[in-house]
Design a protein around this motif. Structure first.
Motif, PDB file in Angstrom:
ATOM      1  N   TYR A 155       0.896  -1.178  -0.049  1.00 50.83           N
ATOM      2  CA  TYR A 155      -0.108  -0.116   0.028  1.00 50.83           C
ATOM      3  C   TYR A 155       0.832   1.168   0.057  1.00 50.83           C
ATOM      4  O   TYR A 155       2.010   1.199   0.409  1.00 50.83           O
ATOM      5  CB  TYR A 155      -0.979   0.033   1.183  1.00 50.83           C
ATOM      6  N   THR A 156       0.424   2.289  -0.601  1.00 50.34           N
ATOM      7  CA  THR A 156       0.992   3.625  -0.745  1.00 50.34           C
ATOM      8  C   THR A 156       0.864   4.473   0.631  1.00 50.34           C
ATOM      9  O   THR A 156       1.504   5.596   0.664  1.00 50.34           O
ATOM     10  CB  THR A 156       0.797   4.175  -2.043  1.00 50.34           C
ATOM     11  N   ASP A 157      -0.206   4.311   1.446  1.00 49.25           N
ATOM     12  CA  ASP A 157      -0.438   5.341   2.423  1.00 49.25           C
ATOM     13  C   ASP A 157       0.413   5.231   3.562  1.00 49.25           C
ATOM     14  O   ASP A 157       1.058   3.903   4.039  1.00 49.25           O
ATOM     15  CB  ASP A 157      -1.940   5.143   2.880  1.00 49.25           C
ATOM     16  N   LEU A 158       0.640   6.169   4.250  1.00 49.96           N
ATOM     17  CA  LEU A 158       1.557   6.100   5.451  1.00 49.96           C
ATOM     18  C   LEU A 158       1.014   5.044   6.611  1.00 49.96           C
ATOM     19  O   LEU A 158       2.052   4.532   7.316  1.00 49.96           O
ATOM     20  CB  LEU A 158       1.613   7.659   6.226  1.00 49.96           C
ATOM     21  N   THR A 159      -0.152   5.067   6.750  1.00 52.95           N
ATOM     22  CA  THR A 159      -0.372   4.043   7.874  1.00 52.95           C
ATOM     23  C   THR A 159      -0.077   2.644   7.862  1.00 52.95           C
ATOM     24  O   THR A 159       0.688   1.858   8.685  1.00 52.95           O
ATOM     25  CB  THR A 159      -1.812   4.185   8.261  1.00 52.95           C
ATOM     26  N   HIS A 160      -0.174   2.212   6.603  1.00 53.27           N
ATOM     27  CA  HIS A 160       0.175   0.788   6.022  1.00 53.27           C
ATOM     28  C   HIS A 160       1.613   0.636   6.238  1.00 53.27           C
ATOM     29  O   HIS A 160       2.068  -0.320   6.462  1.00 53.27           O
ATOM     30  CB  HIS A 160      -0.538   0.493   4.804  1.00 53.27           C
ATOM     31  N   ASN A 161       2.290   1.589   5.605  1.00 53.90           N
ATOM     32  CA  ASN A 161       3.861   1.765   5.526  1.00 53.90           C
ATOM     33  C   ASN A 161       4.363   1.640   6.974  1.00 53.90           C
ATOM     34  O   ASN A 161       5.339   1.113   7.261  1.00 53.90           O
ATOM     35  CB  ASN A 161       4.443   2.638   4.632  1.00 53.90           C
ATOM     36  N   ILE A 162       3.751   2.383   7.926  1.00 57.73           N
ATOM     37  CA  ILE A 162       4.193   2.262   9.354  1.00 57.73           C
ATOM     38  C   ILE A 162       4.046   1.161   9.874  1.00 57.73           C
ATOM     39  O   ILE A 162       5.072   0.650  10.688  1.00 57.73           O
ATOM     40  CB  ILE A 162       3.575   3.527  10.287  1.00 57.73           C
ATOM     41  N   LEU A 164       8.535   7.386   2.260  1.00 56.81           N
ATOM     42  CA  LEU A 164       8.345   8.576   1.247  1.00 56.81           C
ATOM     43  C   LEU A 164       7.826   8.252  -0.357  1.00 56.81           C
ATOM     44  O   LEU A 164       7.693   9.092  -1.107  1.00 56.81           O
ATOM     45  CB  LEU A 164       9.780   9.119   0.876  1.00 56.81           C
ATOM     46  N   ASN A 165       7.235   7.016  -0.197  1.00 55.57           N
ATOM     47  CA  ASN A 165       6.638   6.409  -1.526  1.00 55.57           C
ATOM     48  C   ASN A 165       7.690   6.587  -2.863  1.00 55.57           C
ATOM     49  O   ASN A 165       6.978   6.854  -3.927  1.00 55.57           O
ATOM     50  CB  ASN A 165       5.291   7.153  -1.642  1.00 55.57           C
ATOM     51  N   CYS A 166       8.912   5.981  -2.555  1.00 56.80           N
ATOM     52  CA  CYS A 166       9.651   6.047  -3.732  1.00 56.80           C
ATOM     53  C   CYS A 166      10.564   4.891  -3.557  1.00 56.80           C
ATOM     54  O   CYS A 166      11.951   4.826  -3.810  1.00 56.80           O
ATOM     55  CB  CYS A 166      10.599   7.257  -3.726  1.00 56.80           C
ATOM     56  N   PRO A 167       9.924   3.787  -3.302  1.00 53.45           N
ATOM     57  CA  PRO A 167      10.652   2.495  -3.151  1.00 53.45           C
ATOM     58  C   PRO A 167      11.625   1.968  -4.274  1.00 53.45           C
ATOM     59  O   PRO A 167      12.446   1.129  -3.980  1.00 53.45           O
ATOM     60  CB  PRO A 167       9.692   1.410  -2.809  1.00 53.45           C
ATOM     61  N   TRP A 168      11.226   2.360  -5.520  1.00 54.99           N
ATOM     62  CA  TRP A 168      12.325   2.065  -6.558  1.00 54.99           C
ATOM     63  C   TRP A 168      13.808   2.542  -6.224  1.00 54.99           C
ATOM     64  O   TRP A 168      14.728   1.989  -6.581  1.00 54.99           O
ATOM     65  CB  TRP A 168      11.851   2.925  -7.892  1.00 54.99           C
ATOM     66  N   ILE A 169      13.746   3.690  -5.318  1.00 55.98           N
ATOM     67  CA  ILE A 169      15.075   3.811  -5.090  1.00 55.98           C
ATOM     68  C   ILE A 169      16.171   2.853  -4.205  1.00 55.98           C
ATOM     69  O   ILE A 169      17.186   2.924  -4.405  1.00 55.98           O
ATOM     70  CB  ILE A 169      15.303   5.363  -4.173  1.00 55.98           C
ATOM     71  N   TYR A 170      15.019   2.347  -3.408  1.00 52.40           N
ATOM     72  CA  TYR A 170      15.662   1.200  -2.478  1.00 52.40           C
ATOM     73  C   TYR A 170      16.435   0.029  -3.589  1.00 52.40           C
ATOM     74  O   TYR A 170      17.554  -0.527  -3.290  1.00 52.40           O
ATOM     75  CB  TYR A 170      14.787   0.389  -1.673  1.00 52.40           C
ATOM     76  N   PHE A 171      15.477  -0.155  -4.517  1.00 51.72           N
ATOM     77  CA  PHE A 171      16.152  -1.270  -5.526  1.00 51.72           C
ATOM     78  C   PHE A 171      17.502  -0.734  -6.185  1.00 51.72           C
ATOM     79  O   PHE A 171      18.419  -1.651  -6.350  1.00 51.72           O
ATOM     80  CB  PHE A 171      14.984  -1.365  -6.804  1.00 51.72           C
ATOM     81  N   LEU A 172      17.434   0.501  -6.476  1.00 47.63           N
ATOM     82  CA  LEU A 172      18.922   1.261  -7.100  1.00 47.63           C
ATOM     83  C   LEU A 172      19.735   1.330  -6.205  1.00 47.63           C
ATOM     84  O   LEU A 172      21.221   0.857  -6.565  1.00 47.63           O
ATOM     85  CB  LEU A 172      18.275   2.564  -7.355  1.00 47.63           C
TER      86      LEU A 172
END
Length: 317
Positions: A64-71, A274-282
């Motif tokens: 999910y992209t919302d803050l609650t689910h990510n926390i 921050l909703n940019c997990p593609w940076i993690y892959f990089l």
């Protein structure tokens, strides 16, 4: 009765192979749980299985992209890591260390991140590539495979191997979980054919050991020479080489720790929030692979030099 501080020290692998964050945060919390679950008679392997549920649950939340689910995903992955710390500490404190436990411990982390990588790819495949009007689509899966199977997996495998090698030369076989392909293959072949699951388990673990050995040819040469010299020399004669190897290996434990859990987890948390997990892959594909390559080359060069030092010793005492 031992104090909490004394128990904590006993539950650590070694100062060389423990990260600051683990020593001052993860391990103390893990020890509290370890003492509680040990009183309840819960086996370390049960805690490892529990960690799988937490880790897979974290992946689900990161979809999910919302803050609650990510926390919630951050909390669940932290709980999974506490459980991972707890089972190892329980095993070291109670003597309930088993090969099954070690392999299950490694497999649990693989399952966490497999769930997380799949969730992140599903999360991003419909999103636009930054700076373009094109959606990620199949390309985020390509990025995920490059980051996971071709980067994360070999990084973690070699980091684990180097830490076990260091522990072997620091504490001996009793303080390390350094295994060989030949040894585990022999266990597999001696297991009755009707024990299908056991044979599958030992065959997979033997394959894992073989991959580690194939990636480290200069260490294999050094280790073979070390065992040969040890069979014909008093251990005191080899002590300078052992100390020199540890001195060279110790700085590399920093890189091995970075390539294990904490650093990538922190980057994962930040990029998901921050909703940019593609940076993690990089990060996996670039920075972590650079560290992996440097660590690998440095360790192989160290082993080459130590083989030369062994060759200078006389054939017999």
């Amino acid at each position: 009765m031992a104090t909490f501080k004394e128990l904590l020290q006993s539950s650590l692998k070694s100062k060389d192979t423990e990260e600051w964050l683990d020593v001052h945060f993860t391990r103390p919390i893990g020890l509290v749980f370890a003492l509680l679950w040990n009183k309840l008679g819960i086996h370390p392997n049960t805690i490892t299985i529990l960690s799988i549920f937490f880790g897979v649950g974290a992946g689900w939340m990161f979809y999910y992209t919302d803050l609650t689910h990510n926390i919630m995903g951050v909390v669940l992955l932290m709980l999974a890591n506490f459980c991972d710390s707890t089972d190892g500490q329980m095993a070291r404190l109670t003597g309930k260390k088993t090969l099954v436990g070690r392999v299950l411990d490694g497999a649990s982390g693989d399952m966490w991140f497999l769930a997380i990588y799949v969730a992140l790819c599903l999360r991003m495949q419909g999103q636009f590539i930054p700076g373009t009007q094109m959606r990620w689509g199949i390309w985020i899966w390509v990025l995920g495979i490059l980051a996971g199977f071709l980067s994360h997996a070999p990084q973690a495998m070699l980091a684990d191997y180097y830490r076990q090698i260091h522990l072997f030369f620091l504490k001996g076989k009793a303080g390390s979980e350094l295994d060989s392909y030949a040894q585990q293959r022999a266990v597999y072949e001696s297991t009755p054919k009707e024990q299908v699951l056991a044979r599958l388990f030992y065959n997979n673990y033997a394959g894992y050991c073989r991959k580690q050995e194939k990636r480290t040819p200069k260490f294999q040469k050094f280790f073979a020479a070390w065992k040969e010299k040890l069979s014909s020399h008093h251990s005191a004669v080899l002590e300078p080489v052992r100390q020199a190897f540890l001195d060279g290996s110790r700085p590399m434990m920093t890189y091995a720790n970075i390539l294990s859990f904490n650093a990538r987890a922190i980057i994962l948390y930040i990029t998901c929030l921050l909703n940019c997990p593609w940076i993690y892959f990089l990060f996996e594909i670039t920075a972590f692979n650079f560290l992996y390559g440097y660590m690998h080359k440095s360790h192989e060069n160290l082993c080459r030099d130590m083989t030369v030092e062994l060759s200078k010793l006389p054939s017999h005492d």
